[in-house]
Design an enzyme around this catalytic site. Structure first.
Site, mmCIF file in Angstrom:
data_model
loop_
_atom_site.group_PDB
_atom_site.id
_atom_site.type_symbol
_atom_site.label_atom_id
_atom_site.label_comp_id
_atom_site.label_asym_id
_atom_site.label_seq_id
_atom_site.Cartn_x
_atom_site.Cartn_y
_atom_site.Cartn_z
ATOM 1 N N TYR A 54 -0.488 20.351 -15.927
ATOM 2 C CA TYR A 54 -1.282 19.125 -15.818
ATOM 3 C C TYR A 54 -2.732 19.489 -15.490
ATOM 4 O O TYR A 54 -3.015 20.136 -14.478
ATOM 5 C CB TYR A 54 -0.719 18.189 -14.748
ATOM 6 N N GLN A 292 -2.019 -0.542 -8.851
ATOM 7 C CA GLN A 292 -0.834 -0.310 -9.696
ATOM 8 C C GLN A 292 0.340 0.149 -8.830
ATOM 9 O O GLN A 292 1.485 -0.240 -9.065
ATOM 10 C CB GLN A 292 -1.147 0.734 -10.773
#
Ligand SMILES: NC(=O)c1ccc[n+]([C@@H]2O[C@H](COP(=O)([O-])OP(=O)(O)OC[C@H]3O[C@@H](n4cnc5c(N)ncnc54)[C@H](OP(=O)(O)O)[C@@H]3O)[C@@H](O)[C@H]2O)c1
Length: 327
Positions: A54, A292
């Protein structure tokens, strides 16, 4: 927050967890990452997922710096990472699970995360060229050396996992304990088909990823691509076809009446649907902002509202016949 055992292990993981793919480094810096992780932790999340690949290792650096800033007790959370693709192009350094790569890989990841150990180390993909026995031995050694507590697989076939378990049993080595597969309303076939018998027989764990299909199931792409969304982030061209797919968007829109009836958002409905699967240990969510996290973690409250009748209506939207799923 509810907690589920990670497969057959004694470890309990929050049924909703948080990962750093795309977001950490690309979309959020250390301060924002710490805020997002803190929001999740405060709501009971104890499982934080990462991978060496990542952001070319930078996602691990961001998470490591965020954890340092947060100063949590190490026993109160779990951190995972994954190895396979590597950060360099050398012949033994990419797309491999050879012993040298795995051991060099975990040492490098721990350095970036600034941790003494990770809780689960995953083989990020199967390696068709390295003997599975070599990989199993290396993962066993990594656990014996205290650099990881458990090990798992990601997107391995059921046959490959069964082989790894058999090798470990034969030599009395640490077995893999969990798979990390994709699982969402669009991508469910393998998890609900190939894997099911295997989950029943081996009680293998499942930490599932991309529950919103990169955000598509939140409904945010129904009227175009928002400027601050994943699909508008740099190097996300591969995602454009999916978020513009008219067939997929129509299905997301068709979910809206069900979400309204349940008094929840589309994201909460899509996450709750994943939680209904009893073979799921934890649904790994992603978030580019704190709001979120707050919205998504409420999915635990929605899951009990998904009655067999509601699940049938959802299956009809996604054109899945009830008997197609074995679970
Ligand atoms: N093992 C593997 O091969 C693999 C592969 C992929 C992922 N993973 C793991 O699984 C984790 C989750 O995957 P994912 O990030 O693809 O999950 P996802 O839930 O499918 O997508 C998360 C993204 O959707 C958007 N989003 C989330 N909640 C939202 C909401 N309530 N409203 C609107 N938009 C919302 C955010 O992006 P924007 O705000 O930027 O639009 C967020 O970053 C990853 O972080 C990683 O740890 C593993």
């Amino acid at each position: 927050m509810e907690y589920r055992h990670l497969g057959k292990t004694g470890i309990q993981v929050s049924e909703l967890s948080l990962g750093s793919w795309i977001t950490f480094k690309n979309q959020v810096d250390v301060d924002a990452a710490a805020e997002i992780m803190a929001a999740a932790y405060d709501l009971g999340v104890n499982f934080f997922d990462n991978a060496e690949a990542y952001a070319d290792g930078k996602s691990e650096e961001v998470m490591g710096a965020a954890l340092k800033k947060l100063g949590w007790r190490r026993g109160s959370y779990l951190v995972t990472t994954k190895i396979y693709w590597g950060l360099y192009k050398g012949v033994n350094e990419k797309n491999t699970l050879n012993r040298k790569r795995l051991i060099e890989g975990i040492n490098a990841s721990l350095g970036r995360l600034n941790l003494d150990y990770v809780d689960v180390l995953y083989c990020h993909r199967p390696d068709k060229t390295t003997p599975i026995e070599e990989t199993v031995w290396a993962m066993h050694n990594i656990i014996e050396w205290g650099k990881a507590m458990y090990w798992g697989t990601s997107e391995w076939s059921a046959a490959e996992i069964v082989e790894a378990i058999a090798i470990a049993e034969k030599h009395h080595l640490h077995k893999p304990v969990t798979e990390q597969p994709v699982y969402n309303l669009f991508e469910r076939k393998r998890f609900s088909g190939e894997y099911v018998r295997f989950y029943k027989e081996h009680r293998y764990g499942a930490t599932t990823f991309s529950p919103l299909d990169s955000g598509l199931l939140s409904g945010k792409y129904n009227t175009g691509i928002p400027k601050d969304s994943r699909a508008s982030t740099a190097n996300m061209d591969w995602l454009l076809e999916s978020v513009r797919d008219k067939g997929k968007l129509a299905k997301v829109q068709a979910l809206e009446p069900i979400a309204r009836e349940l008094d929840c958002t589309l994201s909460q409905l899509a996450l709750a649907w994943c939680l209904k699967n009893p073979y799921v240990s934890s649904v790994i969510t992603g978030a580019s902002r704190v709001e979120q996290v707050h919205e998504n973690m409420k999915a635990s409250e929605i899951a009990p509202k998904l009655t067999p009748e509601i699940l049938k209506r959802i299956d009809e939207i996604f054109a899945v016949k009830q008997d197609e799923d074995e679970d």
